[in-house]
Design an enzyme around this catalytic site. Structure first.
Site, PDB file in Angstrom:
ATOM      1  N   ASP A  32       0.790  -1.100  -0.253  1.00  0.00           N
ATOM      2  CA  ASP A  32      -0.236  -0.155  -0.042  1.00  0.00           C
ATOM      3  C   ASP A  32       1.088   1.244  -0.114  1.00  0.00           C
ATOM      4  OD1 ASP A  32      -2.297   1.739   0.429  1.00  0.00           O
ATOM      5  OD2 ASP A  32      -3.412  -0.170   1.029  1.00  0.00           O
ATOM      6  N   HIS A  86      -2.872   3.267  -4.624  1.00  0.00           N
ATOM      7  CA  HIS A  86      -2.130   2.554  -3.631  1.00  0.00           C
ATOM      8  C   HIS A  86      -0.845   2.146  -3.480  1.00  0.00           C
ATOM      9  CE1 HIS A  86      -5.493   2.916  -0.768  1.00  0.00           C
ATOM     10  NE2 HIS A  86      -6.302   2.540  -1.870  1.00  0.00           N
ATOM     11  N   GLU A 109      -9.927   2.479  -5.439  1.00  0.00           N
ATOM     12  CA  GLU A 109      -9.448   4.084  -4.812  1.00  0.00           C
ATOM     13  C   GLU A 109      -8.284   4.569  -5.670  1.00  0.00           C
ATOM     14  OE1 GLU A 109     -10.910   4.141  -0.271  1.00  0.00           O
ATOM     15  OE2 GLU A 109      -8.808   3.235  -0.611  1.00  0.00           O
ATOM     16  N   TRP A 118     -16.991  -4.378  -1.514  1.00  0.00           N
ATOM     17  CA  TRP A 118     -16.681  -3.542  -0.267  1.00  0.00           C
ATOM     18  C   TRP A 118     -17.304  -2.248  -0.060  1.00  0.00           C
ATOM     19  CZ3 TRP A 118     -14.146   1.135   0.699  1.00  0.00           C
ATOM     20  CH2 TRP A 118     -13.469   1.767  -0.506  1.00  0.00           C
ATOM     21  N   TYR A 150     -16.604  -4.654   8.017  1.00  0.00           N
ATOM     22  CA  TYR A 150     -15.132  -4.115   8.284  1.00  0.00           C
ATOM     23  C   TYR A 150     -14.931  -3.900   9.639  1.00  0.00           C
ATOM     24  CZ  TYR A 150     -13.533  -2.481   3.465  1.00  0.00           C
ATOM     25  OH  TYR A 150     -13.222  -2.543   2.343  1.00  0.00           O
ATOM     26  N   ASP A 194     -12.280  -2.712  11.076  1.00  0.00           N
ATOM     27  CA  ASP A 194     -11.818  -1.686  11.659  1.00  0.00           C
ATOM     28  C   ASP A 194     -12.555  -0.399  12.112  1.00  0.00           C
ATOM     29  OD1 ASP A 194     -12.675  -1.170   9.037  1.00  0.00           O
ATOM     30  OD2 ASP A 194     -10.881   0.332   8.440  1.00  0.00           O
ATOM     31  N   TRP A 204      -8.513  -3.673   8.225  1.00  0.00           N
ATOM     32  CA  TRP A 204      -7.354  -2.377   7.761  1.00  0.00           C
ATOM     33  C   TRP A 204      -6.571  -1.884   9.199  1.00  0.00           C
ATOM     34  CZ3 TRP A 204      -6.760  -2.598   2.773  1.00  0.00           C
ATOM     35  CH2 TRP A 204      -7.601  -2.962   2.022  1.00  0.00           C
TER      36      TRP A 204
HETATM   37  C1  ACM Z   1     -11.003  -0.462   0.596  1.00  0.00           C
HETATM   38  O1  ACM Z   1     -11.478  -0.714   1.627  1.00  0.00           O
HETATM   39  N1  ACM Z   1     -10.332   0.595   0.145  1.00  0.00           N
HETATM   40  C2  ACM Z   1     -11.055  -1.732  -0.383  1.00  0.00           C
END
Ligand code: ACM
Length: 474
Positions: free
Chosen positions: A136, A211, A275, A341, A366, A368, A416
């Site tokens: 990343d 990324h 992204e 996602w 998710y 996080d 994450w």
């Molecule tokens: C992501 O959460 N950017 C896949």
């Protein structure tokens, strides 16, 4: 009788109330791979004749053993060093083929020993996929022989922002601590082998063409402004610094991918795709030239072209491309597996476009996100997904037809690590939400949340034995 606390709960469990059978506490039992069961099916029969585990494949037999080990927790001491086990019949098979967890080791590096423990946690929950987010903007974690600077430079950042990043923020406070690390090829082969022994596939992710700031910091010629020396990114958010779309960069990535394929035997390889801003392509002379040559109308369409170029390496080796749901909008190959996602709805769109899809929607899985009151919880990225919400998650959106639903190959939870600096915090955010997630991934019967909590309380001791942290129940 002590409670039978099997997590995830088997699809069918029948208890012969009051019947107990003598068994070896070390788990010795008759084990057979048999032909009359489907490849993913297993049975456990604990009768007066003893315990018998049968399964349609070695993989399924592993699940039988894992479940039987949990059943032994309900045993009582008996004579001659034996234990008395409740007489039960279990007939079980997973609902979904892809039962995954994504671990981001790019934002914060996690030691190999911890990754092995995570694999033990996955095996305990009969999950079968570790999606390993290896690269990343903030760090590159996989050794690549052809490009040593990827880890010499790209695996390290001089410092990291402190506190929570807000949207549009430009000024940050930094911790002054160098952070980083990477896995050698031997480390990764060890992780892959350890996983395989537990029936788990490690799916590597090289996230591109966005990324990629850590790689561009290591090799500036990969970027759209090669005269600018970037640093490995020291704060979170989405970087505008994405790969350029030159032939040399395509070749660079293809070489990287060949090395990655050599380490990871997984039939699936994840190439990110999330992204990816196109602001730099919009003003880059070279990118604009490429866009015109290809007859594309928008710079963002270069992403599809780029991914297709590098993904041919996967096809040559008979591997399947996996990508985040943005890929559906970028003209990706029809046989790409999409990981939804941004929302469950993105999964519906992927399925309607004909893609096999893994449901990983941020609103449900998710991990996080906060699981309690932000005023008293450790810093997290935001939002709120308490344990009960994970337990209530339904993998297949109700609006899909049966035919469309058949394209949903499974589900995956995400860790994450922007706000998880170490393994203690990863454990705290992961567990026991992963235990609830595993019930949905396996297809356990839906019972009440209270019933789940009754099984979960003793289950926490198993997690403790593996040595991974978890958030205590409220
Ligand atoms: C992501 O959460 N950017 C896949």
């Amino acid at each position: 009788m002590p409670d039978i606390a099997i997590v995830p709960a088997p699809r069918e469990l029948t208890v012969d109330e009051g019947q107990w059978v003598s068994a070896d506490p070390a788990g010795e039992a008759i084990r057979d791979v048999v032909e009359n069961l489907g490849e993913t099916e297993y049975r456990i029969d604990v009768t007066a004749d003893g315990a018998r585990l049968s399964a349609g494949s070695e993989d399924a037999l592993r699940h039988a053993e894992s479940t039987y080990a949990q059943l032994l927790d309900a045993a009582e001491p008996a004579e001659d060093g034996m234990v008395a086990v409740p007489a039960v019949r279990i007939a079980d098979a997973p609902r979904f083929a892809w039962r995954g967890m994504m671990l981001d080791v790019a934002r914060h590096f996690m030691p190999k020993e911890f990754v092995l423990k995570v694999l033990d946690v996955l095996a305990l929950h009969r999950l079968n996929t570790l999606h390993f987010h290896l690269t990343d903007d903030q760090g590159w974690r996989v050794e690549i022989a052809a490009y040593p600077r990827l880890t010499e430079i790209g695996a390290w950042r001089d410092e990291t922002m402190v506190g929570k990043m807000s949207r549009g923020q430009k000024d940050f406070e930094y911790d002054g601590q160098r952070h980083g690390g990477f896995y050698t090829k031997d480390d990764l082969r060890e992780i892959v082998a350890y996983a395989a022994e537990r029936g788990i596939t490690v799916v590597p992710e090289i996230d591109l063409p966005g990324h990629m700031q850590a790689a561009i910091a290591a090799y500036p010629e990969l970027g759209n402004n090669p005269d600018t020396q970037l640093t490995v990114r020291q704060y979170w958010g989405i970087s505008d610094d994405v790969l350029n779309v030159n032939d040399a960069t395509v070749e660079f990535v293809r070489t990287v991918l060949r090395e990655v394929l050599d380490i990871f035997p997984s039939p699936y390889i994840h190439l990110g795709g999330d992204e990816c801003p196109s602001v730099q392509w919009a003003v880059s002379e070279e990118a604009q030239k490429r866009q015109a040559e290809l007859g594309l109308t928008e710079p963002g369409q270069l992403q599809g072209w780029f991914t297709e170029q590098v993904a041919s390496v996967l096809a040559e080796e008979g591997r399947r491309l996996v990508g985040w749901d943005e890929m559906v909008e970028t003209d990706c190959p029809k046989d790409a597996v999409i990981m939804a996602w941004r929302s469950a709805q993105r999964g519906e769109i992927a399925v309607k476009a004909g893609h096999q899809t893994v449901m990983a929607p941020c609103e449900s899985v998710y991990f996080d996100y906060y699981q309690g009151d932000p005023a008293t919880e450790p810093l997290a990225i935001g939002n709120f997904i308490p344990l009960e919400k994970v337990y209530d998650f339904e993998v297949i959106p109700a609006s899909l037809t049966e035919e469309e639903a058949a394209l949903i190959v499974g589900t995956q939870c995400q860790i994450w690590t922007e706000y998880m600096p170490d393994e203690q915090q990863v454990g705290y955010m992961l567990l026991p939400r992963l235990s609830a997630f595993a019930e949905r991934a396996w297809g356990s019967p839906r019972m009440s949340y209270d019933e789940f909590l009754t099984r979960l309380r003793p289950h926490l001791a198993r997690i403790e034995r593996i040595g991974v942290n978890y958030r205590p129940l409220d």
